[in-house]
Design a protein around this motif. Structure first.
Motif, PDB file in Angstrom:
ATOM      1  N   ARG A  90       0.831  -1.202   0.000  1.00 47.84           N
ATOM      2  CA  ARG A  90       0.000   0.000   0.000  1.00 47.84           C
ATOM      3  C   ARG A  90       0.866   1.254   0.000  1.00 47.84           C
ATOM      4  N   ALA A  91       1.922   1.245   0.774  1.00 48.25           N
ATOM      5  CA  ALA A  91       2.815   2.403   0.847  1.00 48.25           C
ATOM      6  C   ALA A  91       3.551   2.637  -0.469  1.00 48.25           C
ATOM      7  N   ALA A  92       3.787   1.552  -1.204  1.00 52.33           N
ATOM      8  CA  ALA A  92       4.569   1.656  -2.443  1.00 52.33           C
ATOM      9  C   ALA A  92       3.717   1.865  -3.682  1.00 52.33           C
ATOM     10  N   ALA A  93       2.386   1.712  -3.565  1.00 53.81           N
ATOM     11  CA  ALA A  93       1.515   1.768  -4.746  1.00 53.81           C
ATOM     12  C   ALA A  93       0.378   2.762  -4.558  1.00 53.81           C
ATOM     13  N   PRO A  94       0.650   4.051  -4.654  1.00 54.14           N
ATOM     14  CA  PRO A  94      -0.413   5.041  -4.518  1.00 54.14           C
ATOM     15  C   PRO A  94      -1.416   4.966  -5.664  1.00 54.14           C
ATOM     16  N   ALA A  95      -2.589   5.492  -5.430  1.00 59.97           N
ATOM     17  CA  ALA A  95      -3.640   5.453  -6.446  1.00 59.97           C
ATOM     18  C   ALA A  95      -3.261   6.242  -7.695  1.00 59.97           C
ATOM     19  N   SER A  96      -2.269   7.121  -7.601  1.00 55.18           N
ATOM     20  CA  SER A  96      -1.855   7.913  -8.757  1.00 55.18           C
ATOM     21  C   SER A  96      -1.148   7.066  -9.815  1.00 55.18           C
ATOM     22  N   MET A  97      -0.670   5.886  -9.427  1.00 56.01           N
ATOM     23  CA  MET A  97      -0.049   4.993 -10.398  1.00 56.01           C
ATOM     24  C   MET A  97      -1.120   4.365 -11.275  1.00 56.01           C
ATOM     25  N   SER A  98      -0.741   3.985 -12.489  1.00 58.72           N
ATOM     26  CA  SER A  98      -1.691   3.289 -13.355  1.00 58.72           C
ATOM     27  C   SER A  98      -1.882   1.870 -12.837  1.00 58.72           C
ATOM     28  N   ALA A  99      -2.970   1.231 -13.274  1.00 58.71           N
ATOM     29  CA  ALA A  99      -3.222  -0.151 -12.868  1.00 58.71           C
ATOM     30  C   ALA A  99      -2.109  -1.056 -13.390  1.00 58.71           C
ATOM     31  N   ARG A 100      -1.602  -0.750 -14.568  1.00 56.26           N
ATOM     32  CA  ARG A 100      -0.505  -1.535 -15.134  1.00 56.26           C
ATOM     33  C   ARG A 100       0.711  -1.467 -14.220  1.00 56.26           C
ATOM     34  N   GLU A 101       1.049  -0.272 -13.766  1.00 58.15           N
ATOM     35  CA  GLU A 101       2.201  -0.087 -12.879  1.00 58.15           C
ATOM     36  C   GLU A 101       1.978  -0.773 -11.537  1.00 58.15           C
ATOM     37  N   ARG A 102       0.756  -0.668 -11.021  1.00 58.91           N
ATOM     38  CA  ARG A 102       0.460  -1.277  -9.730  1.00 58.91           C
ATOM     39  C   ARG A 102       0.487  -2.808  -9.817  1.00 58.91           C
ATOM     40  N   LEU A 103       0.020  -3.362 -10.932  1.00 63.51           N
ATOM     41  CA  LEU A 103       0.035  -4.813 -11.094  1.00 63.51           C
ATOM     42  C   LEU A 103       1.469  -5.318 -11.200  1.00 63.51           C
ATOM     43  N   LEU A 104       2.280  -4.640 -11.989  1.00 64.08           N
ATOM     44  CA  LEU A 104       3.683  -5.038 -12.118  1.00 64.08           C
ATOM     45  C   LEU A 104       4.383  -4.958 -10.767  1.00 64.08           C
ATOM     46  N   LEU A 105       4.119  -3.911 -10.022  1.00 63.03           N
ATOM     47  CA  LEU A 105       4.719  -3.758  -8.698  1.00 63.03           C
ATOM     48  C   LEU A 105       4.249  -4.860  -7.756  1.00 63.03           C
ATOM     49  N   TYR A 106       2.986  -5.218  -7.852  1.00 58.56           N
ATOM     50  CA  TYR A 106       2.420  -6.260  -6.978  1.00 58.56           C
ATOM     51  C   TYR A 106       3.117  -7.598  -7.212  1.00 58.56           C
ATOM     52  N   LEU A 107       3.296  -7.965  -8.465  1.00 59.24           N
ATOM     53  CA  LEU A 107       3.935  -9.233  -8.790  1.00 59.24           C
ATOM     54  C   LEU A 107       5.421  -9.213  -8.414  1.00 59.24           C
ATOM     55  N   THR A 108       6.064  -8.081  -8.626  1.00 61.25           N
ATOM     56  CA  THR A 108       7.478  -7.960  -8.258  1.00 61.25           C
ATOM     57  C   THR A 108       7.652  -8.041  -6.751  1.00 61.25           C
ATOM     58  N   MET A 109       6.814  -7.308  -6.015  1.00 59.13           N
ATOM     59  CA  MET A 109       6.920  -7.297  -4.560  1.00 59.13           C
ATOM     60  C   MET A 109       6.552  -8.650  -3.959  1.00 59.13           C
ATOM     61  N   SER A 110       5.606  -9.361  -4.574  1.00 59.48           N
ATOM     62  CA  SER A 110       5.233 -10.695  -4.090  1.00 59.48           C
ATOM     63  C   SER A 110       6.433 -11.630  -4.142  1.00 59.48           C
ATOM     64  N   ALA A 111       7.140 -11.589  -5.269  1.00 60.68           N
ATOM     65  CA  ALA A 111       8.320 -12.436  -5.412  1.00 60.68           C
ATOM     66  C   ALA A 111       9.428 -12.005  -4.461  1.00 60.68           C
ATOM     67  N   ASP A 112       9.629 -10.709  -4.341  1.00 59.23           N
ATOM     68  CA  ASP A 112      10.689 -10.196  -3.475  1.00 59.23           C
ATOM     69  C   ASP A 112      10.402 -10.500  -2.011  1.00 59.23           C
ATOM     70  N   TYR A 113       9.135 -10.413  -1.615  1.00 64.48           N
ATOM     71  CA  TYR A 113       8.771 -10.700  -0.224  1.00 64.48           C
ATOM     72  C   TYR A 113       8.998 -12.182   0.081  1.00 64.48           C
ATOM     73  N   ALA A 114       8.687 -13.038  -0.881  1.00 66.96           N
ATOM     74  CA  ALA A 114       8.939 -14.472  -0.701  1.00 66.96           C
ATOM     75  C   ALA A 114      10.435 -14.744  -0.566  1.00 66.96           C
ATOM     76  N   ARG A 115      11.229 -14.014  -1.341  1.00 67.84           N
ATOM     77  CA  ARG A 115      12.683 -14.184  -1.252  1.00 67.84           C
ATOM     78  C   ARG A 115      13.189 -13.751   0.124  1.00 67.84           C
ATOM     79  N   GLU A 116      12.697 -12.638   0.621  1.00 64.75           N
ATOM     80  CA  GLU A 116      13.149 -12.110   1.908  1.00 64.75           C
ATOM     81  C   GLU A 116      12.655 -12.950   3.081  1.00 64.75           C
ATOM     82  N   HIS A 117      11.517 -13.616   2.911  1.00 58.59           N
ATOM     83  CA  HIS A 117      10.911 -14.411   3.991  1.00 58.59           C
ATOM     84  C   HIS A 117      10.697 -15.841   3.494  1.00 58.59           C
ATOM     85  N   ALA A 118      11.796 -16.493   3.147  1.00 58.48           N
ATOM     86  CA  ALA A 118      11.725 -17.799   2.498  1.00 58.48           C
ATOM     87  C   ALA A 118      11.044 -18.853   3.362  1.00 58.48           C
TER      88      ALA A 118
END
Length: 232
Positions: free
Chosen positions: A104-132
């Motif tokens: 939520r902190a990284a994806a403000p509503a001012s971003m496009s849905a495309r940008e927010r979706l890409l960020l969501y998938l990237t952050m999901s993978a990164d969070y899994a890496r950090e919390h294996a």
């Protein structure tokens, strides 16, 4: 931008904030403990459980092992949880709440849905890496379990998908998602691809750079959606 476009953008932004507020409220409510309980002890139990679950698997893990790993007695464990299953379902919710807050902190509503979706998938993978250890519990043992539907965790997992569904719907408005496509089916394809990447990494540590791969598969999925839209 026309008046209609401005009004639509405002509604979309309001809907986005409302969705994330509701998701965070559910996630944090479900993981709150009574005030007379030690947050420090609870965190010890969480950390110990992750280590034991990752080492032994959920089915073979024992409460006595988790208590010993946490440096507490078994009787103290039962002051917090009735069973290891209750703990196993609570731990993913605790971390998912943290993930939702970070996103939520990284994806403000001012971003496009495309940008927010890409960020969501990237952050999901990164969070899994950090919390294996947490990711191993969630993606390999909890998420595939038929018993999840009988717990509060089901709502949190559904919320994980709702974010993608919302972005797919806004993608239709933005014009890069085929408006005839069902948002649930589309979200299932997106989440399935992202989850499979994480699962492969958990099992084989491939690809080596999970964060980079998460961003790449996000771009590929989005490009496929865009190509599909142009083909209609």
């Amino acid at each position: 931008m026309s008046v209609q476009d401005i009004a639509a953008a405002a509604v979309t932004a309001a809907g986005w904030e409302k969705l994330l507020e509701e998701i965070l409220a559910r996630a944090t409510r479900d993981t709150e403990r009574k005030q007379d309980r030690s947050r420090r002890t609870e965190q010890q139990i969480f950390n110990a459980a992750l280590r034991v679950f990752a080492r032994d698997g959920l089915s073979r893990s024992k409460i006595s092992d988790i208590a010993a790993e946490a440096g507490i007695s078994t009787s103290t464990f039962y002051e917090y949880y009735k069973s290891k299953e209750d703990l196993a379902y609570d731990v993913p919710m605790f971390y998912l709440a943290d993930f939702f807050e970070s996103y939520r902190a990284a994806a403000p509503a001012s971003m496009s849905a495309r940008e927010r979706l890409l960020l969501y998938l990237t952050m999901s993978a990164d969070y899994a890496r950090e919390h294996a250890e947490w990711a191993r519990l969630l993606y390999l043992e909890i998420w595939p379990s038929v018993f999840v539907s009988e717990t509060e965790l089901q709502y949190t997992i559904n919320d994980f998908a709702k974010i993608v569904q919302f972005l797919v719907e806004i993608g239709k408005v933005e014009g890069w998602v085929d408006p005839t496509r069902n948002k649930y089916d589309t979200a299932a394809i997106i989440i399935g691809g992202s989850n499979q990447l994480i699962i492969t990494w958990l099992l084989y540590r491939k690809p080596r750079n999970l964060t980079k791969a998460g961003a790449e598969i996000g771009e590929r999925i989005i490009r496929l959606l865009e190509c599909e839209r142009r083909a209609t």
